[in-house]
Design a protein around this motif. Sequence first.
Motif, PDB file in Angstrom:
ATOM      1  N   UNK A 129      -9.986  -0.240  41.856  1.00 43.53           N
ATOM      2  CA  UNK A 129     -10.431  -1.195  40.838  1.00 43.53           C
ATOM      3  C   UNK A 129     -11.119  -2.404  41.463  1.00 43.53           C
ATOM      4  N   UNK A 130     -10.970  -2.595  42.784  1.00 47.53           N
ATOM      5  CA  UNK A 130     -11.577  -3.775  43.405  1.00 47.53           C
ATOM      6  C   UNK A 130     -13.097  -3.654  43.372  1.00 47.53           C
ATOM      7  N   UNK A 131     -13.754  -4.811  43.300  1.00 56.42           N
ATOM      8  CA  UNK A 131     -15.200  -4.887  43.160  1.00 56.42           C
ATOM      9  C   UNK A 131     -15.794  -5.282  44.507  1.00 56.42           C
ATOM     10  N   UNK A 132     -16.771  -4.523  44.969  1.00 55.47           N
ATOM     11  CA  UNK A 132     -17.436  -4.837  46.228  1.00 55.47           C
ATOM     12  C   UNK A 132     -18.516  -5.891  46.018  1.00 55.47           C
ATOM     13  N   UNK A 133     -18.526  -6.920  46.870  1.00 56.45           N
ATOM     14  CA  UNK A 133     -19.566  -7.945  46.863  1.00 56.45           C
ATOM     15  C   UNK A 133     -20.546  -7.571  47.978  1.00 56.45           C
ATOM     16  N   UNK A 134     -21.771  -7.246  47.581  1.00 55.44           N
ATOM     17  CA  UNK A 134     -22.761  -6.697  48.506  1.00 55.44           C
ATOM     18  C   UNK A 134     -23.755  -7.762  48.938  1.00 55.44           C
ATOM     19  N   UNK A 135     -24.064  -7.795  50.231  1.00 52.17           N
ATOM     20  CA  UNK A 135     -25.058  -8.714  50.788  1.00 52.17           C
ATOM     21  C   UNK A 135     -26.310  -7.902  51.112  1.00 52.17           C
ATOM     22  N   UNK A 136     -27.412  -8.177  50.396  1.00 49.55           N
ATOM     23  CA  UNK A 136     -28.649  -7.420  50.588  1.00 49.55           C
ATOM     24  C   UNK A 136     -29.224  -7.605  51.988  1.00 49.55           C
ATOM     25  N   UNK A 137     -29.149  -8.808  52.538  1.00 49.39           N
ATOM     26  CA  UNK A 137     -29.700  -9.057  53.864  1.00 49.39           C
ATOM     27  C   UNK A 137     -28.915  -8.321  54.956  1.00 49.39           C
ATOM     28  N   UNK A 138     -27.598  -8.289  54.823  1.00 51.35           N
ATOM     29  CA  UNK A 138     -26.766  -7.582  55.796  1.00 51.35           C
ATOM     30  C   UNK A 138     -26.689  -6.085  55.497  1.00 51.35           C
ATOM     31  N   UNK A 139     -27.092  -5.709  54.274  1.00 46.49           N
ATOM     32  CA  UNK A 139     -27.060  -4.320  53.828  1.00 46.49           C
ATOM     33  C   UNK A 139     -25.658  -3.718  53.940  1.00 46.49           C
ATOM     34  N   UNK A 140     -24.692  -4.491  53.452  1.00 47.73           N
ATOM     35  CA  UNK A 140     -23.309  -4.003  53.475  1.00 47.73           C
ATOM     36  C   UNK A 140     -22.433  -4.804  52.515  1.00 47.73           C
ATOM     37  N   UNK A 141     -21.294  -4.235  52.195  1.00 45.20           N
ATOM     38  CA  UNK A 141     -20.286  -4.938  51.415  1.00 45.20           C
ATOM     39  C   UNK A 141     -19.620  -5.949  52.334  1.00 45.20           C
ATOM     40  N   UNK A 142     -19.583  -7.217  51.921  1.00 47.00           N
ATOM     41  CA  UNK A 142     -19.036  -8.273  52.771  1.00 47.00           C
ATOM     42  C   UNK A 142     -17.707  -8.831  52.258  1.00 47.00           C
ATOM     43  N   UNK A 143     -17.433  -8.653  50.971  1.00 51.30           N
ATOM     44  CA  UNK A 143     -16.194  -9.151  50.371  1.00 51.30           C
ATOM     45  C   UNK A 143     -15.742  -8.201  49.278  1.00 51.30           C
ATOM     46  N   UNK A 144     -14.494  -8.378  48.878  1.00 53.87           N
ATOM     47  CA  UNK A 144     -13.939  -7.673  47.722  1.00 53.87           C
ATOM     48  C   UNK A 144     -13.564  -8.710  46.687  1.00 53.87           C
ATOM     49  N   UNK A 145     -13.573  -8.309  45.412  1.00 50.97           N
ATOM     50  CA  UNK A 145     -13.209  -9.210  44.311  1.00 50.97           C
ATOM     51  C   UNK A 145     -12.202  -8.504  43.409  1.00 50.97           C
ATOM     52  N   UNK A 146     -11.182  -9.247  42.999  1.00 52.42           N
ATOM     53  CA  UNK A 146     -10.174  -8.713  42.088  1.00 52.42           C
ATOM     54  C   UNK A 146     -10.720  -8.758  40.655  1.00 52.42           C
ATOM     55  N   UNK A 147     -10.657  -7.650  39.920  1.00 45.79           N
ATOM     56  CA  UNK A 147     -11.149  -7.643  38.545  1.00 45.79           C
ATOM     57  C   UNK A 147     -10.250  -8.416  37.581  1.00 45.79           C
ATOM     58  N   UNK A 148      -9.031  -8.733  37.998  1.00 50.19           N
ATOM     59  CA  UNK A 148      -8.099  -9.440  37.120  1.00 50.19           C
ATOM     60  C   UNK A 148      -8.134 -10.955  37.314  1.00 50.19           C
ATOM     61  N   UNK A 149      -7.969 -11.428  38.563  1.00 48.13           N
ATOM     62  CA  UNK A 149      -7.921 -12.878  38.793  1.00 48.13           C
ATOM     63  C   UNK A 149      -9.268 -13.450  39.220  1.00 48.13           C
ATOM     64  N   UNK A 150     -10.194 -12.596  39.670  1.00 51.66           N
ATOM     65  CA  UNK A 150     -11.518 -13.055  40.061  1.00 51.66           C
ATOM     66  C   UNK A 150     -11.613 -13.601  41.474  1.00 51.66           C
ATOM     67  N   UNK A 151     -10.493 -13.682  42.194  1.00 50.46           N
ATOM     68  CA  UNK A 151     -10.529 -14.178  43.564  1.00 50.46           C
ATOM     69  C   UNK A 151     -11.185 -13.154  44.484  1.00 50.46           C
ATOM     70  N   UNK A 152     -11.762 -13.651  45.577  1.00 56.20           N
ATOM     71  CA  UNK A 152     -12.453 -12.800  46.545  1.00 56.20           C
ATOM     72  C   UNK A 152     -11.761 -12.897  47.905  1.00 56.20           C
TER      73      UNK A 152
END
Length: 61
Positions: free
Chosen positions: A35-58
């Motif tokens: 259920x975690x959401x991947x935060x993607x960085x286009x310049x790095x071309x990779x997922x750099x963080x995860x985000x919780x769909x419930x609390x919104x914290x990364x």
Amino acid sequence: MKDNMENCPHCNTNLQGELIPKEQQESYGATHFTRKIGIYDLLKDQTVKWKCPDCGDEWDR
């Protein structure tokens, strides 16, 4: 096969998603989606963080 059991490091909610159909589990290497959401960085071309769909914290990957 890995069951993807994981909790948010901030609110401790269960991040294990729905069951992956049995015939597709080998392709995913897991029994459940996440259920975690991947935060993607286009310049790095990779997922750099995860985000919780419930609390919104990364948190860092």
